[in-house]
Write an enzyme that holds these catalytic residues in place. Structure first.
Site, short mmCIF file in Angstrom:
data_model
loop_
_atom_site.label_atom_id
_atom_site.label_comp_id
_atom_site.label_asym_id
_atom_site.label_seq_id
_atom_site.Cartn_x
_atom_site.Cartn_y
_atom_site.Cartn_z
N GLU A 1 44.89 46.20 56.14
CA GLU A 1 44.07 45.81 57.30
C GLU A 1 44.96 45.85 58.53
O GLU A 1 45.95 45.13 58.60
CB GLU A 1 43.48 44.41 57.16
CG GLU A 1 42.33 44.32 56.18
CD GLU A 1 41.63 42.96 56.20
OE1 GLU A 1 41.53 42.34 57.28
OE2 GLU A 1 41.20 42.53 55.12
N ASN B 1 41.84 38.96 48.26
CA ASN B 1 42.02 39.22 49.69
C ASN B 1 42.57 37.99 50.39
O ASN B 1 42.03 36.88 50.20
CB ASN B 1 40.65 39.57 50.32
CG ASN B 1 40.73 39.74 51.82
OD1 ASN B 1 41.31 40.69 52.32
ND2 ASN B 1 40.18 38.77 52.57
N GLU B 2 43.63 38.17 51.16
CA GLU B 2 44.20 37.11 52.01
C GLU B 2 44.19 35.74 51.34
O GLU B 2 43.72 34.76 51.92
CB GLU B 2 43.46 37.06 53.36
CG GLU B 2 43.68 38.32 54.18
CD GLU B 2 43.17 38.24 55.62
OE1 GLU B 2 42.41 37.31 55.95
OE2 GLU B 2 43.53 39.14 56.41
O1 AHR Z 1 38.49 42.61 58.83
C1 AHR Z 1 37.94 41.38 59.17
C2 AHR Z 1 38.54 40.24 58.35
O2 AHR Z 1 39.88 40.08 58.73
C3 AHR Z 1 38.61 40.42 56.86
O3 AHR Z 1 37.45 40.04 56.23
C4 AHR Z 1 39.73 39.53 56.46
O4 AHR Z 1 40.39 39.98 55.31
C5 AHR Z 1 40.64 39.49 57.68
O5 AHR Z 1 40.96 38.20 58.04
#
Ligand code: AHR
Length: 500
Positions: free
Chosen positions: A291, A171-172
């Site tokens: 997201e 993730n990210e």
């Molecule tokens: O959705 C909230 C946060 O936003 C998540 O944990 C992250 O992946 C993003 O920065």
């Protein structure tokens, strides 16, 4: 001052992949504990899941939910969340400075997903962990049996494999805030090797490589080019994330921010196709916008909460209270996803319950719908079929960051099987009604079923558990005559015009 559009059956963008109406549940704040899971709640089922929340998730017809993070996954040991609940360890969740009790883990979430009628999109930890933990988790979830991890799943009461199809490779990972943040080279290599091994364990899965955390990241879009260079033949999708806010209190500009999303998607498509050409590949990478949402109302408050009161279980953080203008931007975002349905095959509204969410819960109390629930509901329920490309001519305006912003933002979906046509439309004008003339001559015999409107005179109107100020009402300002739909879209409104 009027908008004109022509809708033709032959101008097709793509069959809409229903997974663009996905969502996300992270172990964060009250999303899991106090959100989907509250064993002491009067409406909890035998596993502790709230039936009222499940009902709202079903109402939204959510096809897929990403889990368990988010930033949290980059420090998560999935093994902590399986086996007898009473022996599961409590851990520090470093991403959100909270305490994770691990009472909900992989198997409980899969049980919840079955009840809520959603598929799981599982993320693996490529922050503190890597190939080994990822392949073990996949073996635990998807392998039929006869091996250490698959037999352990059976021992834990899950005889049949979970059959989880979609997997996020971290993730990210481009974000300096991420636990185990990596350079594009480092991530690209790790993601490629993890993907290769995971597809040996289960060739039927689909893999999503991390793109940029947002379009303002200094490494965007070089991050995409470099990581795809490594992962192109192993990954199936590239992820995109983007959140918007109205810090400047400039609503006209805020409502235009879906144009930034449109640009972001265009750039990512170009970058994917550049690597495709470079590799002389026949494969096309699709986009997973896993997201997206409005997120800003709670940010300041959360910073001080996390600083002042760290290491709480399920702290009430990221609980944005959404108003009408947020719902309108969410509508524009859904329209943007539909316009790109030829390349965006999966998307997740972040998140689903309590944390920047359409569904809110009160501890030991009610579950209720935020303003953003409604455009999401309408798109998910009526936006299935073929996305058509309408020819649109709309009056425009300029805002602080954008030029030529059309007052009319629209997408059209034709459900051939059901013989239904749905026009989604936002009137971005903050004072004026927008007259609309829509040529539907190719839909002979269709009649107007309903025109739903979400509007309010106050852009800042919000919903609460007790008072729904912003919700859909039936609107009588449309008529169909000689194959032409004549309407007037109320100022600052979300519209769903249904014909069959
Ligand atoms: O959705 C909230 C946060 O936003 C998540 O944990 C992250 O992946 C993003 O920065």
């Amino acid at each position: 001052f009027k908008a004109v559009m022509i809708v033709d059956k032959e101008f097709r963008i793509s069959e809409v992949d229903p997974r663009i109406y996905g969502s996300f549940i992270e172990h964060l704040g009250r999303a899991v504990y106090g959100g989907i899971y509250e064993p002491d709640h009067p409406l909890a089922d035998e596993l502790g899941f709230r039936n009222d929340v499940i009902e709202l998730v079903r109402e939204l017809n959510v096809p897929v939910v990403r889990y368990p993070g988010g930033n949290m996954v980059s420090g998560y040991n999935w093994e902590d969340g399986v086996g007898p609940q009473e022996t599961r360890p409590r851990r520090l969740d470093l991403a959100w400075r909270s305490v994770e009790t691990n009472q909900v883990g992989t198997n409980e979430f899969v049980s919840w997903s079955r009840k809520a009628n959603v598929d799981v999109m599982m993320a693996v930890n490529l922050g503190t962990r890597g190939i080994d933990a990822a392949r073990n988790l996949l073996e635990y979830c998807n392998h039929p049996g006869g091996t250490y991890w698959s037999d352990l799943r059976k021992q834990h009461g899950c005889e049949t494999p979970h059959g989880i199809k979609m997997w996020c490779l971290g993730n990210e990972m481009d974000g300096p805030w991420q636990i185990g943040h990596k350079t594009a080279e480092e991530y690209g290599r790790l993601a490629a090797e993890t993907a290769k091994v995971m597809k040996i364990v289960d060739p039927g899965i689909e893999l999503i490589a991390c793109g940029s955390s947002n379009s303002k990241m200094p490494t965007f879009p070089e991050w995409e080019a470099t990581t795809l260079d490594h992962t192109y033949e192993h990954a199936d999708y590239l992820s995109l994330h983007q959140y918007y806010g109205n810090y400047e209190e400039d609503s006209a500009n805020f409502l235009a921010k879906s144009m930034n999303m449109d640009d972001f998607i265009h750039t990512i498509i170009s970058t994917c196709d550049y690597i495709k050409a470079k590799k002389r590949s026949k494969k096309t990478i699709h986009l997973c916008f896993d997201e997206w949402n409005v997120w800003y109302h709670s940010k300041e408050q959360d910073k001080s909460w996390i600083r002042r009161e760290p290491w709480k279980i399920a702290p009430p953080i990221l609980e944005d209270e959404y108003n009408l203008e947020d719902a309108l931007l969410v509508g524009c975002i859904l329209i943007t996803l539909l316009k790109h349905s030829d390349r965006v095959k999966v998307a997740c509204m972040a998140q689903l319950v309590n944390v920047i969410a359409p569904i809110m819960t009160e501890n030991n109390g009610e579950a209720w719908r935020q303003t953003i629930f409604y455009p999401y509901l309408h798109a998910s329920v009526y936006g299935r079929g073929i996305a058509l490309r309408p020819m649109v001519s709309s009056p425009k305006y300029d805002s602080k960051e954008f030029t030529d912003v059309p007052y009319l933002e629209t997408a059209v979906v034709w459900n051939e099987e059901k013989d239904e046509l749905t026009i989604f439309a936002v009137n971005r004008h903050l004072q004026e009604r927008l007259p609309l003339e829509c040529d539907l001559r190719h839909f002979e015999g269709y009649r107007l079923i309903e025109h739903l409107v979400v509007r309010h005179d106050d852009l800042k109107a919000v919903n609460t558990a007790k008072d729904e100020q912003v919700s859909p009402v039936s609107y009588t300002g449309s008529r169909l005559s000689d194959g032409v739909l004549i309407s007037e879209l109320p100022h600052q409104s979300w519209n769903v015009i249904r014909l069959a």
